[in-house]
Design an enzyme around this catalytic site. Sequence first.
Site, PDB file in Angstrom:
ATOM      1  N   ARG A  30       0.830  -1.207   0.000  1.00  0.00           N
ATOM      2  CA  ARG A  30       0.000   0.000   0.000  1.00  0.00           C
ATOM      3  C   ARG A  30       0.868   1.262   0.000  1.00  0.00           C
ATOM      4  NH1 ARG A  30      -4.927  -1.958   0.343  1.00  0.00           N
ATOM      5  NH2 ARG A  30      -5.758  -3.240   2.043  1.00  0.00           N
ATOM      6  N   GLY A  70      -8.006   2.593  -5.910  1.00  0.00           N
ATOM      7  CA  GLY A  70      -6.981   3.636  -5.790  1.00  0.00           C
ATOM      8  C   GLY A  70      -5.872   3.429  -6.818  1.00  0.00           C
ATOM      9  N   ILE A  77     -11.269  -7.569  -3.407  1.00  0.00           N
ATOM     10  CA  ILE A  77     -12.518  -8.226  -3.000  1.00  0.00           C
ATOM     11  C   ILE A  77     -13.666  -7.220  -2.915  1.00  0.00           C
ATOM     12  CG2 ILE A  77     -11.366 -10.069  -1.705  1.00  0.00           C
ATOM     13  CD1 ILE A  77     -12.238  -8.591   0.882  1.00  0.00           C
ATOM     14  N   ASP A  78     -13.338  -5.917  -2.879  1.00  0.00           N
ATOM     15  CA  ASP A  78     -14.378  -4.913  -2.598  1.00  0.00           C
ATOM     16  C   ASP A  78     -15.342  -4.672  -3.762  1.00  0.00           C
ATOM     17  OD1 ASP A  78     -13.017  -4.742  -0.235  1.00  0.00           O
ATOM     18  OD2 ASP A  78     -12.216  -2.736  -0.563  1.00  0.00           O
ATOM     19  N   ARG A 123     -26.549 -20.195  10.210  1.00  0.00           N
ATOM     20  CA  ARG A 123     -27.941 -20.656  10.028  1.00  0.00           C
ATOM     21  C   ARG A 123     -28.167 -21.998  10.746  1.00  0.00           C
ATOM     22  NH1 ARG A 123     -30.899 -16.657   8.052  1.00  0.00           N
ATOM     23  NH2 ARG A 123     -30.614 -16.036   5.888  1.00  0.00           N
ATOM     24  N   GLY A 177     -14.908  -5.016   3.055  1.00  0.00           N
ATOM     25  CA  GLY A 177     -15.444  -4.180   1.972  1.00  0.00           C
ATOM     26  C   GLY A 177     -14.928  -2.761   2.040  1.00  0.00           C
ATOM     27  N   HIS A 182     -10.002 -10.300   8.330  1.00  0.00           N
ATOM     28  CA  HIS A 182      -9.040 -10.507   7.236  1.00  0.00           C
ATOM     29  C   HIS A 182      -9.047 -11.923   6.689  1.00  0.00           C
ATOM     30  CE1 HIS A 182      -7.737  -6.633   8.672  1.00  0.00           C
ATOM     31  NE2 HIS A 182      -6.993  -6.500   7.585  1.00  0.00           N
ATOM     32  N   ARG A 191     -10.272 -12.009   3.166  1.00  0.00           N
ATOM     33  CA  ARG A 191      -9.382 -11.642   2.044  1.00  0.00           C
ATOM     34  C   ARG A 191      -8.593 -12.852   1.547  1.00  0.00           C
ATOM     35  NH1 ARG A 191      -5.313  -8.117   1.628  1.00  0.00           N
ATOM     36  NH2 ARG A 191      -6.137  -6.492   0.307  1.00  0.00           N
TER      37      ARG A 191
HETATM   38  O1  F6P Z   1      -8.310  -4.416  -0.293  1.00  0.00           O
HETATM   39  C1  F6P Z   1      -9.499  -4.000   0.299  1.00  0.00           C
HETATM   40  C2  F6P Z   1      -9.671  -4.682   1.622  1.00  0.00           C
HETATM   41  O2  F6P Z   1      -9.764  -6.057   1.466  1.00  0.00           O
HETATM   42  C3  F6P Z   1     -10.870  -4.143   2.395  1.00  0.00           C
HETATM   43  O3  F6P Z   1     -12.023  -4.902   2.199  1.00  0.00           O
HETATM   44  C4  F6P Z   1     -10.354  -4.181   3.811  1.00  0.00           C
HETATM   45  O4  F6P Z   1     -10.929  -3.162   4.573  1.00  0.00           O
HETATM   46  C5  F6P Z   1      -8.882  -3.962   3.670  1.00  0.00           C
HETATM   47  O5  F6P Z   1      -8.525  -4.445   2.419  1.00  0.00           O
HETATM   48  C6  F6P Z   1      -8.071  -4.645   4.714  1.00  0.00           C
HETATM   49  O6  F6P Z   1      -6.736  -4.256   4.621  1.00  0.00           O
HETATM   50  P1  F6P Z   1      -6.088  -3.245   5.665  1.00  0.00           P
HETATM   51  O7  F6P Z   1      -5.932  -4.027   6.912  1.00  0.00           O
HETATM   52  O8  F6P Z   1      -4.817  -2.808   5.046  1.00  0.00           O
HETATM   53  O9  F6P Z   1      -7.053  -2.089   5.849  1.00  0.00           O
END
Ligand code: F6P
Length: 289
Positions: free
Chosen positions: A39, A71, A94-95, A122, A139, A217, A220
């Site tokens: 990032r 981004g 994934i968002d 459920r 998300g 996480h 992800r």
């Molecule tokens: O890449 C997006 C994402 O998967 C979001 O859904 C989540 O909020 C984020 O990454 C988690 O990564 P970080 O811990 O760097 O915020």
Amino acid sequence: MLGAMGGFPGLLGEKIEPLTQNLLLPWAAMSGTYLQSSREPVLAQPEGRTKLADVLARHQIDALVVFGGNGTLRHIPPLLAELGVVSIGIPTTIDNDVPGTEATLGFFSACDFAHRTIDGIRATGHALQGRIFTLETLGGDTGYIALAVAHSAGADVVLIPEMPYEIAHAAARLKSGIEQRGQALLVYSEGLQDKQAMLDALRGLTGIRIRDSRLGHAQRGSAPSHYDRWLAAEMARHALVALHDGHSSGIVCVEQGQTILRDSLAGMPPRQPDARLYRWINALPREDA
Ligand code: F6P
């Protein structure tokens, strides 16, 4: 074909290695990314851009395939074009919040992960009657995952950052779920404001036991679904064809279920979640009614 480990910081740091089929094939079945990501906005600084030109020349790299979310894909391709670097972008998050594409890589696997958890919830709800279950999805500040999953799981309520909500209405929906079938489900996105206050208010308004789960996480890193594998193969094919055809820049997007190449995402408005779906799930009156 070479891979830069850890995104642009890895490329600038020359963490570059040959990518072979033998190396990559097992990754079709694995979560996450072999290449890792970052990032860190290393291209924001002039030194980063100078270093990029230097590394690309030294390693004789004539084109970049850039994987990234909203981004990355809005900012990096125009910058690369300005620097004269050939690049094709592939929406990977994934968002599912990248403008100009119906689907991003990873979204469907993340939804599958949520479904496996909901299936378990459920089953528990069937055994332990009379509870409201709430589930937080990832998300970021968007609600695409929560909305999609709530719809296909038949949730009573979905709450997402992009849409306002009335807590009394949500409480009434959940109460009625309990009355009808002994369990109720609310799905909400992590980006929702004041989540704890929302849960506390529901407890107060319903007087029913609420059990909250968070995917976090782990979502992800869920195993790739068939559709995501297909999409990965198809986006990769499209990116390579675009490069062979001499495109100097572009983003592989999905439109009406097919991959297409867009010149860029510049000027595209942010994606908006489907308000009709949101109203349907929450049993709100239709806006056009
Ligand atoms: O890449 C997006 C994402 O998967 C979001 O859904 C989540 O909020 C984020 O990454 C988690 O990564 P970080 O811990 O760097 O915020």
